[in-house]
Design an enzyme around this catalytic site. Structure first.
Site, PDB file in Angstrom:
ATOM      1  N   THR A 156      -3.252 -28.733   2.732  1.00 18.28           N
ATOM      2  CA  THR A 156      -3.145 -30.196   2.604  1.00 18.28           C
ATOM      3  C   THR A 156      -1.871 -30.618   1.858  1.00 18.28           C
ATOM      4  O   THR A 156      -1.417 -29.922   0.961  1.00 18.28           O
ATOM      5  CB  THR A 156      -4.389 -30.766   1.884  1.00 18.28           C
ATOM      6  OG1 THR A 156      -5.556 -30.324   2.549  1.00 18.28           O
ATOM      7  CG2 THR A 156      -4.402 -32.278   1.818  1.00 18.28           C
ATOM      8  N   VAL A 185     -14.349 -32.803  10.166  1.00 16.51           N
ATOM      9  CA  VAL A 185     -13.419 -33.667   9.432  1.00 16.51           C
ATOM     10  C   VAL A 185     -13.657 -33.416   7.951  1.00 16.51           C
ATOM     11  O   VAL A 185     -14.801 -33.398   7.496  1.00 16.51           O
ATOM     12  CB  VAL A 185     -13.651 -35.153   9.779  1.00 16.51           C
ATOM     13  CG1 VAL A 185     -12.786 -36.054   8.894  1.00 16.51           C
ATOM     14  CG2 VAL A 185     -13.346 -35.413  11.258  1.00 16.51           C
ATOM     15  N   ASP A 187     -12.261 -33.824   3.626  1.00 17.83           N
ATOM     16  CA  ASP A 187     -12.128 -34.893   2.617  1.00 17.83           C
ATOM     17  C   ASP A 187     -10.892 -35.762   2.816  1.00 17.83           C
ATOM     18  O   ASP A 187     -10.878 -36.917   2.383  1.00 17.83           O
ATOM     19  CB  ASP A 187     -12.095 -34.277   1.218  1.00 17.83           C
ATOM     20  CG  ASP A 187     -10.898 -33.341   1.049  1.00 17.83           C
ATOM     21  OD1 ASP A 187     -10.740 -32.425   1.890  1.00 17.83           O
ATOM     22  OD2 ASP A 187     -10.114 -33.535   0.106  1.00 17.83           O
ATOM     23  N   THR A 207      -6.787 -31.814  -2.999  1.00 18.52           N
ATOM     24  CA  THR A 207      -6.518 -30.695  -2.098  1.00 18.52           C
ATOM     25  C   THR A 207      -7.489 -29.571  -2.424  1.00 18.52           C
ATOM     26  O   THR A 207      -7.821 -29.352  -3.586  1.00 18.52           O
ATOM     27  CB  THR A 207      -5.061 -30.203  -2.216  1.00 18.52           C
ATOM     28  OG1 THR A 207      -4.942 -28.896  -1.631  1.00 18.52           O
ATOM     29  CG2 THR A 207      -4.577 -30.117  -3.651  1.00 18.52           C
ATOM     30  N   GLY A 210     -12.680 -29.132   1.507  1.00 18.93           N
ATOM     31  CA  GLY A 210     -13.080 -30.527   1.612  1.00 18.93           C
ATOM     32  C   GLY A 210     -14.544 -30.785   1.330  1.00 18.93           C
ATOM     33  O   GLY A 210     -14.888 -31.814   0.739  1.00 18.93           O
TER      34      GLY A 210
HETATM   35  N1  GLY Z   1      -8.806 -30.498   1.924  1.00 20.20           N
HETATM   36  C1  GLY Z   1      -8.698 -30.460   3.302  1.00 20.20           C
HETATM   37  C2  GLY Z   1      -9.896 -30.077   4.019  1.00 20.20           C
HETATM   38  O1  GLY Z   1     -10.789 -29.404   3.490  1.00 20.20           O
HETATM   39  O2  GLY Z   1     -10.008 -30.432   5.155  1.00 20.20           O
END
Ligand code: GLY
Length: 294
Positions: A156, A185, A187, A207, A210
């Site tokens: 990320t 999808v 975070d 980051t 998620g």
């Molecule tokens: N932090 C990005 C994800 O887990 O999609």
């Protein structure tokens, strides 16, 4: 700006990541005269275009071997936000997220083919899904055995900014978890979890894995801790510690993560529980700082 929490990179990766993050900082800082919104978009699009970070060109592949991108944007004055999930037809999904933030009360979060259909409307460059697959991401995918954050040295990209009018903004973009289930999808597309901006407090982007940040509402939690009187450093440390107390599947275990925070009164903090997090900051009249441990 940050280029992702992650594992210890090779010397070559370290140089590449630092170069991409430094370039993003320059782009964002140069755009700051046009406001915090413009600054975070300039910084994040720069990292999306760099093929060495997990966002845009260079993003990780899902279990089916496809790149699907998530991104979010929020400004702190009116709490306007926009977000997109599972984008496959532009390198710069954060442009779509910002576009949606200007569209009004409904339709701020759009996913899949409907998000891809926004590319021309918001002036992003259209590409084919295959154009998003780099040889490096393909090699990593071919080696993978299961969804695995550790397969990548970085996760990320994101930026937060405060402009001279006291406005704050946050922007984030990612390819998500390597080998993730198609349609997942994370975070980065969810206001409150992956990004949050709220005047007169501050702006934060996260980051890491998620699912843990989705559970904790980490970006909003970090910003709201400022309202409870915590310093930026303590708010950031507390927010990442809370994520580390809950693993991606809800069990107690350390879940590596990180965040960057800027406050409306000019403070900032960078915190991570991952081994490294390549990040950088700048302010007028001071030298830019780029580091991988904070
Ligand atoms: N932090 C990005 C994800 O887990 O999609």
């Amino acid at each position: 700006v940050h280029g992702g929490a992650g594992t210890v990179p090779s010397a070559r990766q370290r140089t590449e990541h630092a170069g991409a993050v430094r370039a993003a900082l320059r782009c964002g800082f140069a755009a700051l005269d046009r406001g915090a919104d413009a600054a975070v978009i300039a910084a994040v699009t720069s990292m999306e275009e760099a093929a060495v970070l997990n966002a845009g060109r260079g993003a990780t592949l899902d279990a089916a071997g496809r790149v699907t991108l998530d991104a979010g944007f929020m400004e702190g004055a009116a709490l306007r936000f926009g977000a997109v999930g599972c984008v496959t037809r532009t390198v710069t999904p954060v442009v779509l997220a910002q576009g949606l933030s200007t569209e009004g009360e409904f339709g701020c979060f759009v996913v899949g083919p409907h998000a891809d259909a926004l590319v021309e409307r918001f002036g992003a460059a259209r590409c084919e899904p295959e154009d998003l697959v780099t040889p490096r991401a393909l090699r990593t995918w071919q080696r993978r055995t299961r969804p695995d954050r550790a397969a990548h040295a970085a996760d990320t990209v994101g930026a937060v900014a405060l402009d001279r009018n006291g406005r704050v903004a946050a922007a984030v973009s990612t390819g998500g978890l390597s080998g993730k289930p198609p349609g997942r999808v994370g975070d980065s597309a969810i206001a409150g979890a992956g990004f949050w901006a709220e005047a007169p407090l501050g702006a934060c982007v996260t980051t890491g894995i998620g699912e843990a940040m989705l559970r904790e509402g980490t970006a909003r939690r970090c910003v709201r801790l400022l309202a409870e009187g915590l310093t930026p450093a303590r708010a950031a440390a507390e927010a990442v510690a809370e994520v580390s107390r809950v693993s991606a599947d809800g069990a107690s275990a350390v879940t590596p993560c990180g965040l960057i925070l800027v406050t409306c009164d000019g403070g900032f903090a960078i915190a991570h529980t991952s081994p490294v997090m390549i990040a950088a900051y700048a302010s007028p009249g001071r030298r830019a700082v780029v580091r991988s441990r904070w």
